[in-house]
Motif scaffolding. Structure first.
Motif, PDB file in Angstrom:
ATOM      1  N   VAL A 305       0.813  -1.218   0.000  1.00 25.57           N
ATOM      2  CA  VAL A 305       0.000   0.000   0.000  1.00 25.57           C
ATOM      3  C   VAL A 305       0.845   1.266   0.000  1.00 25.57           C
ATOM      4  O   VAL A 305       0.643   2.179  -0.812  1.00 25.57           O
ATOM      5  N   ASN A 306       1.813   1.338   0.918  1.00 26.84           N
ATOM      6  CA  ASN A 306       2.606   2.568   1.057  1.00 26.84           C
ATOM      7  C   ASN A 306       3.460   2.835  -0.173  1.00 26.84           C
ATOM      8  O   ASN A 306       3.569   3.975  -0.640  1.00 26.84           O
ATOM      9  N   ALA A 307       4.094   1.780  -0.675  1.00 25.05           N
ATOM     10  CA  ALA A 307       4.934   1.939  -1.863  1.00 25.05           C
ATOM     11  C   ALA A 307       4.087   2.333  -3.070  1.00 25.05           C
ATOM     12  O   ALA A 307       4.462   3.226  -3.847  1.00 25.05           O
ATOM     13  N   ALA A 308       2.943   1.677  -3.236  1.00 19.52           N
ATOM     14  CA  ALA A 308       2.072   1.986  -4.371  1.00 19.52           C
ATOM     15  C   ALA A 308       1.561   3.422  -4.298  1.00 19.52           C
ATOM     16  O   ALA A 308       1.440   4.107  -5.320  1.00 19.52           O
ATOM     17  N   LYS A 309       1.257   3.876  -3.090  1.00 19.70           N
ATOM     18  CA  LYS A 309       0.790   5.257  -2.919  1.00 19.70           C
ATOM     19  C   LYS A 309       1.866   6.242  -3.346  1.00 19.70           C
ATOM     20  O   LYS A 309       1.589   7.217  -4.055  1.00 19.70           O
ATOM     21  N   TRP A 310       3.121   5.999  -2.908  1.00 24.02           N
ATOM     22  CA  TRP A 310       4.205   6.915  -3.288  1.00 24.02           C
ATOM     23  C   TRP A 310       4.374   6.921  -4.805  1.00 24.02           C
ATOM     24  O   TRP A 310       4.588   7.972  -5.410  1.00 24.02           O
ATOM     25  N   LEU A 311       4.256   5.767  -5.419  1.00 25.46           N
ATOM     26  CA  LEU A 311       4.428   5.644  -6.869  1.00 25.46           C
ATOM     27  C   LEU A 311       3.250   6.208  -7.659  1.00 25.46           C
ATOM     28  O   LEU A 311       3.326   6.314  -8.883  1.00 25.46           O
ATOM     29  N   LYS A 312       2.174   6.560  -6.967  1.00 27.52           N
ATOM     30  CA  LYS A 312       0.929   7.013  -7.617  1.00 27.52           C
ATOM     31  C   LYS A 312       0.374   5.928  -8.531  1.00 27.52           C
ATOM     32  O   LYS A 312      -0.170   6.199  -9.603  1.00 27.52           O
ATOM     33  N   LYS A 313       0.529   4.678  -8.053  1.00 25.24           N
ATOM     34  CA  LYS A 313      -0.002   3.521  -8.770  1.00 25.24           C
ATOM     35  C   LYS A 313      -0.780   2.670  -7.772  1.00 25.24           C
ATOM     36  O   LYS A 313      -0.356   1.567  -7.401  1.00 25.24           O
ATOM     37  N   PRO A 314      -1.938   3.179  -7.300  1.00 25.21           N
ATOM     38  CA  PRO A 314      -2.662   2.490  -6.221  1.00 25.21           C
ATOM     39  C   PRO A 314      -3.050   1.067  -6.554  1.00 25.21           C
ATOM     40  O   PRO A 314      -3.189   0.220  -5.664  1.00 25.21           O
ATOM     41  N   GLU A 315      -3.211   0.766  -7.839  1.00 26.45           N
ATOM     42  CA  GLU A 315      -3.605  -0.587  -8.240  1.00 26.45           C
ATOM     43  C   GLU A 315      -2.548  -1.624  -7.860  1.00 26.45           C
ATOM     44  O   GLU A 315      -2.862  -2.816  -7.706  1.00 26.45           O
ATOM     45  N   LEU A 316      -1.295  -1.199  -7.714  1.00 22.63           N
ATOM     46  CA  LEU A 316      -0.232  -2.125  -7.320  1.00 22.63           C
ATOM     47  C   LEU A 316      -0.297  -2.483  -5.839  1.00 22.63           C
ATOM     48  O   LEU A 316       0.356  -3.436  -5.409  1.00 22.63           O
ATOM     49  N   GLY A 317      -1.068  -1.737  -5.073  1.00 20.08           N
ATOM     50  CA  GLY A 317      -1.099  -1.956  -3.633  1.00 20.08           C
ATOM     51  C   GLY A 317      -2.396  -2.537  -3.111  1.00 20.08           C
ATOM     52  O   GLY A 317      -2.653  -2.504  -1.907  1.00 20.08           O
ATOM     53  N   ARG A 318      -3.214  -3.094  -4.006  1.00 21.80           N
ATOM     54  CA  ARG A 318      -4.503  -3.615  -3.557  1.00 21.80           C
ATOM     55  C   ARG A 318      -4.806  -4.942  -4.250  1.00 21.80           C
ATOM     56  O   ARG A 318      -4.184  -5.300  -5.258  1.00 21.80           O
ATOM     57  N   ILE A 319      -5.755  -5.668  -3.690  1.00 25.99           N
ATOM     58  CA  ILE A 319      -6.291  -6.866  -4.329  1.00 25.99           C
ATOM     59  C   ILE A 319      -7.729  -6.528  -4.678  1.00 25.99           C
ATOM     60  O   ILE A 319      -8.595  -6.464  -3.801  1.00 25.99           O
ATOM     61  N   SER A 320      -7.990  -6.281  -5.951  1.00 28.61           N
ATOM     62  CA  SER A 320      -9.277  -5.719  -6.340  1.00 28.61           C
ATOM     63  C   SER A 320      -9.759  -6.313  -7.657  1.00 28.61           C
ATOM     64  O   SER A 320      -8.963  -6.514  -8.593  1.00 28.61           O
ATOM     65  N   ILE A 321     -11.033  -6.593  -7.716  1.00 24.74           N
ATOM     66  CA  ILE A 321     -11.632  -7.134  -8.944  1.00 24.74           C
ATOM     67  C   ILE A 321     -11.431  -6.151 -10.096  1.00 24.74           C
ATOM     68  O   ILE A 321     -11.657  -4.948  -9.957  1.00 24.74           O
ATOM     69  N   GLY A 322     -10.973  -6.688 -11.217  1.00 22.54           N
ATOM     70  CA  GLY A 322     -10.740  -5.882 -12.408  1.00 22.54           C
ATOM     71  C   GLY A 322      -9.299  -5.493 -12.620  1.00 22.54           C
ATOM     72  O   GLY A 322      -8.914  -5.082 -13.727  1.00 22.54           O
ATOM     73  N   ASP A 323      -8.490  -5.621 -11.576  1.00 18.36           N
ATOM     74  CA  ASP A 323      -7.070  -5.248 -11.693  1.00 18.36           C
ATOM     75  C   ASP A 323      -6.238  -6.386 -12.278  1.00 18.36           C
ATOM     76  O   ASP A 323      -6.555  -7.575 -12.088  1.00 18.36           O
ATOM     77  N   LEU A 324      -5.168  -6.024 -12.974  1.00 17.25           N
ATOM     78  CA  LEU A 324      -4.170  -7.000 -13.383  1.00 17.25           C
ATOM     79  C   LEU A 324      -3.665  -7.709 -12.134  1.00 17.25           C
ATOM     80  O   LEU A 324      -3.395  -7.075 -11.112  1.00 17.25           O
ATOM     81  N   ALA A 325      -3.536  -9.041 -12.190  1.00 13.15           N
ATOM     82  CA  ALA A 325      -3.211  -9.824 -10.995  1.00 13.15           C
ATOM     83  C   ALA A 325      -1.708  -9.813 -10.715  1.00 13.15           C
ATOM     84  O   ALA A 325      -0.926 -10.423 -11.437  1.00 13.15           O
ATOM     85  N   ASN A 326      -1.329  -9.081  -9.673  1.00 12.61           N
ATOM     86  CA  ASN A 326       0.023  -9.119  -9.126  1.00 12.61           C
ATOM     87  C   ASN A 326      -0.108  -9.375  -7.630  1.00 12.61           C
ATOM     88  O   ASN A 326      -0.579  -8.516  -6.878  1.00 12.61           O
ATOM     89  N   LEU A 327       0.295 -10.574  -7.218  1.00  7.68           N
ATOM     90  CA  LEU A 327       0.085 -11.028  -5.844  1.00  7.68           C
ATOM     91  C   LEU A 327       1.327 -11.725  -5.325  1.00  7.68           C
ATOM     92  O   LEU A 327       2.101 -12.297  -6.096  1.00  7.68           O
ATOM     93  N   THR A 328       1.512 -11.671  -4.003  1.00  3.74           N
ATOM     94  CA  THR A 328       2.583 -12.426  -3.357  1.00  3.74           C
ATOM     95  C   THR A 328       1.966 -13.379  -2.344  1.00  3.74           C
ATOM     96  O   THR A 328       1.085 -13.000  -1.569  1.00  3.74           O
TER      97      THR A 328
END
Length: 367
Positions: A305-328
């Motif tokens: 979440v924090n890193a994605a917020k700084w990058l202004k790429k919130p989709e990288l910091g969430r697990i959300s329907i419709g988003d490209l799947a990037n998971l750990t």
């Protein structure tokens, strides 16, 4: 790659279990554990956590450079990290080579552009101010605006030589010209750390903020410097940047005692400290903060979440329907493990974080 699969019975950070359904590389549904349907089921039996894909804000991924270089995927998805940010390995002379070297990698890559046009071709890249070429830097930023997320300035004695804080003042000018924030490496002085702090603004990043060197951000009794508190109040972001020489358990304990918390946890990983330590991988670094007493949620938020917020790429910091799947996918295992900081101080932890796999741009890979 299978076009459709279900990650079944995976645990969210809050402990609840779900099924995550991925189709055509995107998350198409998140349903009650055990109810996901599909031909390709991967059952994690409520034993494995899932988070959005880990983001490492400070790596060195230009394999051509030594000692600060490595192969993208070796420090990326193979260690559970789906997005890496190269922290100034290349300047304007070589940034296009870094971009080209990433094209066949699975891991998502962005970069800070070194303010010195030579980058880490040599490790005193700010000792000659002629290497700080504004015209070339601005041109490179314009050509690679979707790849470059900020500018990198390594402001420590071995890098700046006799130039003191002058390169940082030039970096500040470059920042205003390009509207890009700075990531500033701190270390041994001169320049004095207080002179560095004076030049930092909202959205700038201090990396290596938990280093144990004499020129660090805490006084002899462990209290944070007043100018550090001022910088935090201005919106300056604190990044770990562990590395070979920049993380001290003692300093980290002082920081925790006085509430000086990380915004992001990063590794400063490259070939040498990946293979020989003390970094090894992101999971090892995160385990150190588990040992220090931070909650799992705080730790994982720092690399999502924090890193994605700084990058202004919130989709990288969430697990959300419709988003490209990037998971750990990872576990927290009750197992004694030895942890070593950059000073050689060794601690024994009772738990450790272990990566089990990733979903990288819709592809499920076990680690």
């Amino acid at each position: 790659m299978k076009d459709h699969f279900v990650l079944q019975n995976v645990k969210m950070i809050n402990g609840s279990s779900v099924d995550i359904i991925v189709e055509n590389r995107k998350i198409v549904d998140i349903v009650t554990a055990g109810t996901g349907n599909g031909q390709n089921l991967v059952d994690y039996n409520h034993k494995v956590y899932v988070s959005s894909g880990w983001i490492d804000m400070h790596v060195h991924a230009f394999a051509e450079f030594e000692p600060y270089g490595d192969d993208v995927d070796e420090i990326g998805y193979k260690t559970g990290v789906t997005t890496i940010i190269d922290a100034g390995s290349t300047g304007a002379d070589n940034l296009s080579k870094l971009v080209n070297s990433c094209k066949n990698s699975k891991t998502n890559v962005f970069a800070f552009l070194n303010i010195s046009r030579i980058g880490l071709e040599r490790i005193d890249e700010l000792s000659n101010l002629n290497w700080l070429d504004e015209e070339q830097l601005i041109k490179t930023v314009a050509e690679h605006k979707d790849f470059i997320v900020g500018l990198k300035a390594r402001i420590s004695k071995s890098v700046v030589g006799s130039n003191g804080v002058k390169p940082l003042k030039i970096a500040r000018k470059f920042s205003k010209e390009t509207d890009l924030p700075l990531m500033v490496h701190i270390g041994s002085g001169p320049p004095n750390i207080n002179d560095v702090l004076d030049l930092l603004e909202n959205k700038d990043i201090i990396t290596h903020y938990l280093n144990g060197k004499s020129n660090n951000l805490f006084d002899e009794s462990g209290r944070p410097l007043p100018k550090l508190l001022d910088a935090i109040n201005r919106g300056v972001h604190l990044d770990v940047g562990h590395g070979n020489a920049s993380f001290s358990f003692k300093t980290a304990m002082h920081a925790k005692e006085y509430g000086i918390k990380f915004d992001t946890i990063s590794t400063d990983i490259y070939r040498k400290n990946r293979l020989n330590g003390p970094v090894y991988n992101m999971a090892n670094v995160l385990t150190k903060f588990l040992y220090l007493g931070y909650s799992l949620e705080e730790i994982i938020n720092a690399v999502t979440v924090n890193a994605a917020k700084w990058l202004k790429k919130p989709e990288l910091g969430r697990i959300s329907i419709g988003d490209l799947a990037n998971l750990t996918l990872f576990t927290v295992e009750d197992e004694q493990t030895s942890l070593i900081d950059s000073e050689g101080d060794e601690k024994t932890a009772e738990q450790k974080i272990v990566v089990k796999g990733v979903v990288i741009n819709g592809e499920h890979i076990e680690c």
